[in-house]
Design a protein around this motif. Sequence first.
Motif, PDB file in Angstrom:
ATOM      1  N   ARG A  87       3.610  -4.497  -5.107  1.00 31.27           N
ATOM      2  CA  ARG A  87       2.646  -3.422  -4.831  1.00 31.27           C
ATOM      3  C   ARG A  87       2.394  -3.328  -3.331  1.00 31.27           C
ATOM      4  O   ARG A  87       2.368  -2.243  -2.748  1.00 31.27           O
ATOM      5  N   ARG A  94       5.433  -2.020  -1.384  1.00 32.20           N
ATOM      6  CA  ARG A  94       5.589  -0.569  -1.571  1.00 32.20           C
ATOM      7  C   ARG A  94       4.633   0.218  -0.686  1.00 32.20           C
ATOM      8  O   ARG A  94       5.004   1.223  -0.079  1.00 32.20           O
ATOM      9  N   VAL A  95       3.376  -0.254  -0.631  1.00 24.59           N
ATOM     10  CA  VAL A  95       2.389   0.486   0.158  1.00 24.59           C
ATOM     11  C   VAL A  95       2.724   0.399   1.642  1.00 24.59           C
ATOM     12  O   VAL A  95       2.638   1.399   2.366  1.00 24.59           O
ATOM     13  N   GLN A 149       5.626   0.008   2.908  1.00 24.63           N
ATOM     14  CA  GLN A 149       6.816   0.831   3.124  1.00 24.63           C
ATOM     15  C   GLN A 149       6.422   2.294   3.296  1.00 24.63           C
ATOM     16  O   GLN A 149       6.967   2.998   4.136  1.00 24.63           O
ATOM     17  N   GLN A 150       5.446   2.701   2.491  1.00 19.39           N
ATOM     18  CA  GLN A 150       5.022   4.103   2.539  1.00 19.39           C
ATOM     19  C   GLN A 150       4.130   4.399   3.732  1.00 19.39           C
ATOM     20  O   GLN A 150       4.067   5.520   4.205  1.00 19.39           O
ATOM     21  N   ARG A 151       3.405   3.367   4.180  1.00 15.67           N
ATOM     22  CA  ARG A 151       2.443   3.579   5.265  1.00 15.67           C
ATOM     23  C   ARG A 151       2.584   2.495   6.324  1.00 15.67           C
ATOM     24  O   ARG A 151       1.659   1.707   6.540  1.00 15.67           O
ATOM     25  N   PRO A 152       3.729   2.433   6.992  1.00 13.98           N
ATOM     26  CA  PRO A 152       3.914   1.393   8.009  1.00 13.98           C
ATOM     27  C   PRO A 152       2.838   1.507   9.081  1.00 13.98           C
ATOM     28  O   PRO A 152       2.434   2.611   9.438  1.00 13.98           O
ATOM     29  N   GLU A 163      -7.577  -1.889   0.115  1.00 11.92           N
ATOM     30  CA  GLU A 163      -8.083  -0.792  -0.712  1.00 11.92           C
ATOM     31  C   GLU A 163      -6.949  -0.110  -1.486  1.00 11.92           C
ATOM     32  O   GLU A 163      -7.061   0.126  -2.685  1.00 11.92           O
ATOM     33  N   ALA A 164      -5.849   0.138  -0.798  1.00 12.93           N
ATOM     34  CA  ALA A 164      -4.746   0.868  -1.432  1.00 12.93           C
ATOM     35  C   ALA A 164      -4.095   0.068  -2.552  1.00 12.93           C
ATOM     36  O   ALA A 164      -3.696   0.628  -3.570  1.00 12.93           O
ATOM     37  N   CYS A 165      -4.005  -1.251  -2.355  1.00  7.77           N
ATOM     38  CA  CYS A 165      -3.320  -2.106  -3.337  1.00  7.77           C
ATOM     39  C   CYS A 165      -4.251  -2.618  -4.414  1.00  7.77           C
ATOM     40  O   CYS A 165      -3.781  -3.225  -5.378  1.00  7.77           O
ATOM     41  N   CYS A 166      -5.555  -2.430  -4.232  1.00  8.21           N
ATOM     42  CA  CYS A 166      -6.503  -3.034  -5.164  1.00  8.21           C
ATOM     43  C   CYS A 166      -6.382  -4.555  -5.141  1.00  8.21           C
ATOM     44  O   CYS A 166      -6.355  -5.208  -6.192  1.00  8.21           O
ATOM     45  N   ARG A 171     -12.969   7.638 -13.246  1.00  6.59           N
ATOM     46  CA  ARG A 171     -13.364   6.955 -12.005  1.00  6.59           C
ATOM     47  C   ARG A 171     -14.377   7.795 -11.238  1.00  6.59           C
ATOM     48  O   ARG A 171     -15.373   7.285 -10.733  1.00  6.59           O
ATOM     49  N   LYS A 210     -18.430   6.875 -10.130  1.00 11.12           N
ATOM     50  CA  LYS A 210     -18.644   6.488  -8.720  1.00 11.12           C
ATOM     51  C   LYS A 210     -19.920   7.075  -8.129  1.00 11.12           C
ATOM     52  O   LYS A 210     -20.435   8.044  -8.602  1.00 11.12           O
TER      53      LYS A 210
END
Lengths: 155, 155
Positions: free
Chosen positions: B53, B56-57, B59-62, B71-74, B151, B155
């Motif tokens: 996970r 991947r994140v 890679q997408q957001r170097p 936050e993105a990966c939880c 969600r 919130k």
Amino acid sequence: MSRKPPITDEPDTSQLRRFEEALPIALLRTREVVMARFRPHLAEYGMTEQQWRLIRVVQQRPGIDATALSEACCILMPSLSRMLKYLESDGLLTRSKVKGDMRRQVISLTRQGKDLFAKMAPKSEAIYAQIETEFGRSDMSELIAQLQTLRRSLK
Amino acid sequence: MSRKPPITDEPDTSQLRRFEEALPIALLRTREVVMARFRPHLAEYGMTEQQWRLIRVVQQRPGIDATALSEACCILMPSLSRMLKYLESDGLLTRSKVKGDMRRQVISLTRQGKDLFAKMAPKSEAIYAQIETEFGRSDMSELIAQLQTLRRSLK
DNA sequence: TTCGGATAGATAACATGTTATCTATTGTAG
DNA sequence: CTACAATAGATAACATGTTATCTATCCGAA
């Protein structure tokens, strides 16, 4: 013109949306948001999420064996073995051997375990009801049904 | 006639259905079933679910910073700190300080990390596509949308 | 009956989850 | 400018997740 662009240092925006919307992360995030409502209540009684799950299942099915408990709680046996050891030494539950199959053990709550359940259950129910109200009762049951359908599709 | 029956050793069948159908356990079980499809693939490359996970994140957001990555990966910061330490020493990613804010660090994949992503991504996509096929593409996107709605409701 | 496979549970080893706390830096009110 | 709150990240301590392996018991076929 390959459909697979070369890997570079640039952000790969083509897959960003996909990850954020992927099912596994969606399930994880949603569970986080839901459990956040329960955590303060659990913390008041020094219970972890998993311990409470276990206590609830044993309360509902006294005399359940460890394997069935593992399946019901979604807690793998190695974790369960540790938890049972601690919860037993804390006096919340008992383990006893089964005549006829010396490999198995059955689990029940002690008086103390039952009392703890009785103390915690009402607020736990209230929190769940509140979530149901905020999301919508019918949306909630529809969501749960869809989750079940997905599980059946993949099994 | 109290609505709260006395606590006994008998199974409490009145609440059994509720637990089995409760949202938190439904989310957990569903996630288990979905991730079971990915685990063999991840194991081939010695990756855990969380490590993949994270890769991947990034890679997408170097150049993403640790807080945003968390936050993105939880994945909570204490877990993330450990993982970054190991993944960096394994040569899959780099951390570097940010001029202007010496507290922050930004993360990018090394060549080796990018290569690993490139090797794993196609089959990962294929597994996801297979799940989509078995459950139904429209049911899948509807489910993901419902999860997002839930969600937002909470919130 | 017995031996090999299957089952129930425990343990080891390592990774991650969770809460609390710590350090270092940054932003801000006074 | 300064003291203080806020932020980014790291670490500690303990609980759980995950895979592999181990022991004990049970079961079924030869």
